[in-house]
Write an enzyme that holds these catalytic residues in place. Structure first.
Site, PDB file in Angstrom:
ATOM      1  N   GLY A 119      42.115  51.167  48.311  1.00 14.91           N
ATOM      2  CA  GLY A 119      42.090  52.491  48.940  1.00 14.91           C
ATOM      3  C   GLY A 119      43.491  52.998  49.214  1.00 14.91           C
ATOM      4  O   GLY A 119      43.814  54.163  48.951  1.00 14.91           O
ATOM      5  N   GLU A 144      46.426  51.798  47.843  1.00 13.63           N
ATOM      6  CA  GLU A 144      47.263  51.938  46.634  1.00 13.63           C
ATOM      7  C   GLU A 144      46.868  53.210  45.860  1.00 13.63           C
ATOM      8  O   GLU A 144      47.706  54.068  45.586  1.00 13.63           O
ATOM      9  CB  GLU A 144      47.118  50.707  45.729  1.00 13.63           C
ATOM     10  CG  GLU A 144      47.869  49.483  46.268  1.00 13.63           C
ATOM     11  CD  GLU A 144      47.912  48.316  45.283  1.00 13.63           C
ATOM     12  OE1 GLU A 144      47.353  48.425  44.176  1.00 13.63           O
ATOM     13  OE2 GLU A 144      48.499  47.276  45.645  1.00 13.63           O
ATOM     14  N   HIS A 172      75.148  41.255  51.003  1.00  8.02           N
ATOM     15  CA  HIS A 172      75.227  42.549  51.679  1.00  8.02           C
ATOM     16  C   HIS A 172      75.687  43.610  50.684  1.00  8.02           C
ATOM     17  O   HIS A 172      76.608  43.359  49.915  1.00  8.02           O
ATOM     18  CB  HIS A 172      76.223  42.470  52.828  1.00  8.02           C
ATOM     19  CG  HIS A 172      76.458  43.797  53.483  1.00  8.02           C
ATOM     20  ND1 HIS A 172      75.531  44.384  54.320  1.00  8.02           N
ATOM     21  CD2 HIS A 172      77.504  44.673  53.376  1.00  8.02           C
ATOM     22  CE1 HIS A 172      76.000  45.559  54.709  1.00  8.02           C
ATOM     23  NE2 HIS A 172      77.188  45.760  54.158  1.00  8.02           N
TER      24      HIS A 172
HETATM   25  P1  FAD Z   1      38.939  38.911  36.068  1.00  4.74           P
HETATM   26  O1  FAD Z   1      40.299  39.396  35.898  1.00  4.74           O
HETATM   27  O2  FAD Z   1      37.947  39.793  36.713  1.00  4.74           O
HETATM   28  O3  FAD Z   1      38.437  38.520  34.604  1.00  4.74           O
HETATM   29  C1  FAD Z   1      37.157  38.083  34.361  1.00  4.74           C
HETATM   30  C2  FAD Z   1      36.854  38.322  32.905  1.00  4.74           C
HETATM   31  O4  FAD Z   1      35.642  37.657  32.576  1.00  4.74           O
HETATM   32  C3  FAD Z   1      36.618  39.792  32.574  1.00  4.74           C
HETATM   33  O5  FAD Z   1      37.406  40.165  31.467  1.00  4.74           O
HETATM   34  C4  FAD Z   1      35.136  39.853  32.207  1.00  4.74           C
HETATM   35  O6  FAD Z   1      34.845  40.814  31.200  1.00  4.74           O
HETATM   36  C5  FAD Z   1      34.895  38.457  31.691  1.00  4.74           C
HETATM   37  N1  FAD Z   1      33.505  38.027  31.755  1.00  4.74           N
HETATM   38  C6  FAD Z   1      32.667  38.072  32.823  1.00  4.74           C
HETATM   39  N2  FAD Z   1      31.480  37.510  32.517  1.00  4.74           N
HETATM   40  C7  FAD Z   1      31.571  37.104  31.212  1.00  4.74           C
HETATM   41  C8  FAD Z   1      30.680  36.449  30.346  1.00  4.74           C
HETATM   42  N3  FAD Z   1      29.476  36.048  30.723  1.00  4.74           N
HETATM   43  N4  FAD Z   1      31.094  36.217  29.078  1.00  4.74           N
HETATM   44  C9  FAD Z   1      32.346  36.594  28.654  1.00  4.74           C
HETATM   45  N5  FAD Z   1      33.236  37.201  29.467  1.00  4.74           N
HETATM   46  C10 FAD Z   1      32.847  37.445  30.730  1.00  4.74           C
HETATM   47  N6  FAD Z   1      45.562  41.275  42.169  1.00  4.74           N
HETATM   48  C11 FAD Z   1      46.857  40.969  42.350  1.00  4.74           C
HETATM   49  O7  FAD Z   1      47.180  39.795  42.551  1.00  4.74           O
HETATM   50  N7  FAD Z   1      47.826  41.933  42.329  1.00  4.74           N
HETATM   51  C12 FAD Z   1      47.522  43.233  42.135  1.00  4.74           C
HETATM   52  O8  FAD Z   1      48.413  44.076  42.122  1.00  4.74           O
HETATM   53  C13 FAD Z   1      46.171  43.591  41.948  1.00  4.74           C
HETATM   54  N8  FAD Z   1      45.823  44.876  41.761  1.00  4.74           N
HETATM   55  C14 FAD Z   1      44.511  45.193  41.546  1.00  4.74           C
HETATM   56  C15 FAD Z   1      44.186  46.535  41.392  1.00  4.74           C
HETATM   57  C16 FAD Z   1      42.868  46.892  41.187  1.00  4.74           C
HETATM   58  C17 FAD Z   1      42.524  48.351  41.003  1.00  4.74           C
HETATM   59  C18 FAD Z   1      41.872  45.899  41.119  1.00  4.74           C
HETATM   60  C19 FAD Z   1      40.445  46.269  40.853  1.00  4.74           C
HETATM   61  C20 FAD Z   1      42.187  44.566  41.295  1.00  4.74           C
HETATM   62  C21 FAD Z   1      43.513  44.204  41.526  1.00  4.74           C
HETATM   63  N9  FAD Z   1      43.888  42.883  41.737  1.00  4.74           N
HETATM   64  C22 FAD Z   1      45.196  42.561  41.956  1.00  4.74           C
HETATM   65  C23 FAD Z   1      42.902  41.791  41.729  1.00  4.74           C
HETATM   66  C24 FAD Z   1      42.930  41.058  40.393  1.00  4.74           C
HETATM   67  O9  FAD Z   1      42.667  41.976  39.360  1.00  4.74           O
HETATM   68  C25 FAD Z   1      41.898  39.942  40.375  1.00  4.74           C
HETATM   69  O10 FAD Z   1      42.091  39.092  41.489  1.00  4.74           O
HETATM   70  C26 FAD Z   1      42.028  39.117  39.117  1.00  4.74           C
HETATM   71  O11 FAD Z   1      41.839  39.913  37.975  1.00  4.74           O
HETATM   72  C27 FAD Z   1      41.010  37.976  39.105  1.00  4.74           C
HETATM   73  O12 FAD Z   1      41.152  37.251  37.940  1.00  4.74           O
HETATM   74  P2  FAD Z   1      39.936  36.443  37.316  1.00  4.74           P
HETATM   75  O13 FAD Z   1      40.498  35.739  36.130  1.00  4.74           O
HETATM   76  O14 FAD Z   1      39.273  35.628  38.348  1.00  4.74           O
HETATM   77  O15 FAD Z   1      38.864  37.537  36.860  1.00  4.74           O
HETATM   78  P1  NAI Z   2      39.587  45.205  50.510  1.00  4.72           P
HETATM   79  O1  NAI Z   2      38.807  44.068  51.002  1.00  4.72           O
HETATM   80  O2  NAI Z   2      41.051  45.091  50.391  1.00  4.72           O
HETATM   81  O3  NAI Z   2      39.343  46.472  51.434  1.00  4.72           O
HETATM   82  C1  NAI Z   2      38.079  46.975  51.682  1.00  4.72           C
HETATM   83  C2  NAI Z   2      38.152  47.791  52.943  1.00  4.72           C
HETATM   84  O4  NAI Z   2      36.956  48.510  53.068  1.00  4.72           O
HETATM   85  C3  NAI Z   2      38.314  46.946  54.192  1.00  4.72           C
HETATM   86  O5  NAI Z   2      39.351  47.472  54.968  1.00  4.72           O
HETATM   87  C4  NAI Z   2      36.962  47.065  54.874  1.00  4.72           C
HETATM   88  O6  NAI Z   2      37.037  46.979  56.278  1.00  4.72           O
HETATM   89  C5  NAI Z   2      36.511  48.437  54.418  1.00  4.72           C
HETATM   90  N1  NAI Z   2      35.070  48.659  54.385  1.00  4.72           N
HETATM   91  C6  NAI Z   2      34.111  47.800  53.982  1.00  4.72           C
HETATM   92  N2  NAI Z   2      32.901  48.393  54.047  1.00  4.72           N
HETATM   93  C7  NAI Z   2      33.124  49.670  54.479  1.00  4.72           C
HETATM   94  C8  NAI Z   2      32.280  50.786  54.732  1.00  4.72           C
HETATM   95  N3  NAI Z   2      30.971  50.717  54.541  1.00  4.72           N
HETATM   96  N4  NAI Z   2      32.847  51.923  55.175  1.00  4.72           N
HETATM   97  C9  NAI Z   2      34.188  52.016  55.365  1.00  4.72           C
HETATM   98  N5  NAI Z   2      35.018  50.982  55.150  1.00  4.72           N
HETATM   99  C10 NAI Z   2      34.500  49.840  54.695  1.00  4.72           C
HETATM  100  O7  NAI Z   2      38.904  45.615  49.121  1.00  4.72           O
HETATM  101  P2  NAI Z   2      39.363  46.621  47.993  1.00  4.72           P
HETATM  102  O8  NAI Z   2      40.437  47.496  48.478  1.00  4.72           O
HETATM  103  O9  NAI Z   2      38.119  47.211  47.434  1.00  4.72           O
HETATM  104  O10 NAI Z   2      39.958  45.626  46.911  1.00  4.72           O
HETATM  105  C11 NAI Z   2      39.179  44.542  46.404  1.00  4.72           C
HETATM  106  C12 NAI Z   2      40.033  43.361  46.157  1.00  4.72           C
HETATM  107  O11 NAI Z   2      40.888  43.587  45.047  1.00  4.72           O
HETATM  108  C13 NAI Z   2      40.937  43.063  47.328  1.00  4.72           C
HETATM  109  O12 NAI Z   2      40.311  42.137  48.167  1.00  4.72           O
HETATM  110  C14 NAI Z   2      42.154  42.490  46.717  1.00  4.72           C
HETATM  111  O13 NAI Z   2      42.086  41.095  46.781  1.00  4.72           O
HETATM  112  C15 NAI Z   2      42.118  42.927  45.270  1.00  4.72           C
HETATM  113  N6  NAI Z   2      43.211  43.864  45.048  1.00  4.72           N
HETATM  114  C16 NAI Z   2      44.484  43.410  45.184  1.00  4.72           C
HETATM  115  C17 NAI Z   2      45.549  44.245  45.050  1.00  4.72           C
HETATM  116  C18 NAI Z   2      46.907  43.717  45.260  1.00  4.72           C
HETATM  117  O14 NAI Z   2      47.076  42.511  45.320  1.00  4.72           O
HETATM  118  N7  NAI Z   2      47.918  44.554  45.375  1.00  4.72           N
HETATM  119  C19 NAI Z   2      45.376  45.655  44.696  1.00  4.72           C
HETATM  120  C20 NAI Z   2      43.988  46.042  44.603  1.00  4.72           C
HETATM  121  C21 NAI Z   2      42.970  45.159  44.748  1.00  4.72           C
END
Ligand code: FAD
Ligand code: NAI
Length: 465
Positions: free
Chosen positions: A184, A186, A443
């Protein structure tokens, strides 16, 4: 086809596990249902969101800070089509990079949905075609998906998740964000910087509530300057797509007058849920615990040869956490004894100012009843921050009251995301606040705020405040 290891899912958990297994001499296959590798992180998560954060930051600076720096330009305009295209190019370069790494490490890539036939057999289904893989060991790395509101499904047009928010064709007039967590803040800040009105409705009383409370407060102050509005402590009761507009109704959770917001987009970012659809876990007797695959301390499921890592298991949903787990599982399979210090996995929010944390929050230390001391130092007292005009932010150090060991480092400010790595190193080596304060910090740098906050924590003796 026979393998030592089959990895299901090619996100940061899966592809890193596959590479490490291959490095250790195993014959490895990776199964991915989409045509591109890299999972959520590379395709619709970390990488595309950072690409848009960077573009929107450039726009914001061109519109608001160039003049002060003595750079006169005509008022810049947003070209959202180009911004989204560039984001797509960045994603492509990254996912192509993973395909190259698979080739380089001689890992077979099977495109299709992977599902268990039994504990050693995986069926890969793609467009009705089936391939059968046999494996001594299987790593499940199937990741997570956005959680919808129970009463308002994603329609992907007006009621959107992060995935659609990375693909918008226009700058919203008014984006209503439900959930003031990482996504939310970002993505909300991306659109606020390029001209959208952004209103965040958060259920809890603080933004980014899993981080130290000071961070949420400071981030709220900083993003208010972008024009973002906040309704904290509000429970959303209805979200309706009325065609041209979305209506969001919410009420203060502790009582009071209800609110009604009208916008053109509603980004629902209330967390993500582990994804296991179609995996056929029932074939191997694995039952979910609150949606997650239960694993032991070695990331092994109840089935001896099946491991699970990343977003699909307990713990922070972060790419680098998934990567560490991928390496850990591979090394265990090779007979090594790796270890992950979960308390030292940093968390970063890539807003501007950035927020970055490692270790315990003040709230956690209070809950543990641990005796601690704090030291803070504001960015505005740094020469470097004055030079760059990045004056918002502070460093907060939490240290054990008796031993002075650093227990938590919380930074909000320019370059916090990169600075936190130094904090991880200090804490991994169990440095005291005084240890860090006695090390030379170049620095002028933002890192001087860490040194000064450590001086403040050691004996309340910062030099520049
Ligand atoms: P995923 O990356 O979700 O990969 C799982 C893969 O498995 C997917 O490609 C999916 O298609 C595949 N899959 C699922 N089921 C099957 C199946 N049955 N057969 C074949 N393939 C399958 N984390 C950070 O640390 N830094 C960040 O800046 C950050 N920014 C984010 C921004 C957003 C908008 C979002 C949504 C997430 C962000 N995250 C960030 C979180 C991060 O993306 C996840 O924590 C991370 O991708 C998890 O990795 P994973 O390998 O567990 O799964
Ligand atoms: P989040 O867990 O960071 O935030 C969800 C927020 O929604 C919380 O503050 C929670 O209190 C609030 N919430 C939950 N239910 C609600 C409701 N019904 N009404 C109003 N507020 C409500 O989850 P988010 O932002 O969806 O991201 C998912 C995950 O993806 C994160 O947990 C994070 O681990 C990963 N992520 C990591 C990033 C990074 O490392 N920079 C960037 C984006 C995602």
């Amino acid at each position: 086809m026979q393998y030592n290891v089959v990895v299901i899912g090619s996100g940061p958990g899966g592809y890193v596990a596959a590479i490490r297994c291959a490095q250790l001499g195993m014959k490895v296959a990776i199964v991915e249902k989409y045509n591109t590798l890299g999972g959520t992180c590379l395709n619709v998560g970390c990488i595309p969101s950072k690409a848009l954060l960077d573009s929107s930051e450039h726009f914001h600076n061109a519109a608001h800070t160039f003049k002060e720096h003595g750079i006169d330009i005509n008022a810049p305009k947003v070209n959202i089509g180009q911004m989204i295209k560039r984001k797509g190019d960045v994603v492509k370069a990254n996912v192509d990079g993973i395909a190259y790494l698979m080739k380089k490490n001689k890992i077979d890539v099977h495109t299709g949905v992977g599902s268990f036939v039994d504990k050693n057999t995986i069926k890969v289904t793609n467009d009705g075609k089936e391939t059968t893989l046999t494996a001594e060991k299987v790593i499940i790395a199937t990741g997570s998906k956005p959680t919808p509101l129970p009463f308002a499904a994603f329609d992907k047009k007006k009621i959107i998740s992060s995935t659609e928010a990375l693909e918008l064709k226009e700058v919203p007039k008014h984006m209503i964000v439900i959930g003031g967590g990482v996504i939310g803040m970002e993505l909300g800040s991306v659109y606020a910087r390029i001209g959208a009105k952004v209103t965040v409705v958060e259920f809890l009383d603080s933004l980014i509530p899993t981080m130290d409370g000071t961070m949420g407060k400071e981030l709220q102050k900083a993003t208010k300057k972008l024009g973002m509005d906040f309704y904290l402590g509000h429970k959303v009761t209805a979200v309706e797509n009325k065609g041209k507009e979305v209506i969001v109704k919410a009420e203060p959770k502790n009582g009071g007058a209800a609110i009604e917001l009208k916008g053109d987009y509603c980004l629902v970012s209330i967390g993500r849920r582990p994804y296991t659809d179609g995996l056929g876990l029932e074939k191997v007797g694995i039952e979910l615990d609150k949606g997650k695959i239960p694993v032991d301390d070695h990331l092994k499921t109840k089935v001896d040869n099946i491991y699970a890592i990343g977003d699909v298991v307990r713990g922070a949903m972060l790419a680098h956490k998934a990567e560490e787990e991928g390496v850990m599982v591979a090394e265990q399979m090779a007979g090594q004894k790796p270890h992950i210090n979960y308390n030292l996995i940093p968390g970063v929010v890539y807003t501007w100012p950035e927020v970055a944390s490692v270790g315990y929050t003040e709230e956690q230390l209070k809950e543990q009843g641990r005796a601690y001391k704090t030291g803070s130092f504001p960015y505005k007292a740094l020469g470097r921050a004055r030079a760059s005009m990045d004056l918002d932010g502070l460093v907060k150090i939490l240290a054990d009251k008796t031993t002075d060991e650093i227990l938590g480092i919380h930074i909000i400010g320019a370059r916090a995301a990169d600075m936190i790595a130094a904090g991880v190193v200090a804490m991994e080596y169990r440095a005291s606040a005084e240890d860090v304060s006695r090390m030379s910090h170049a620095h002028p740098t933002y890192m001087e705020a860490v040194k000064e906050a450590c001086l403040a924590a050691t004996a309340n003796r910062p030099l520049h405040m």
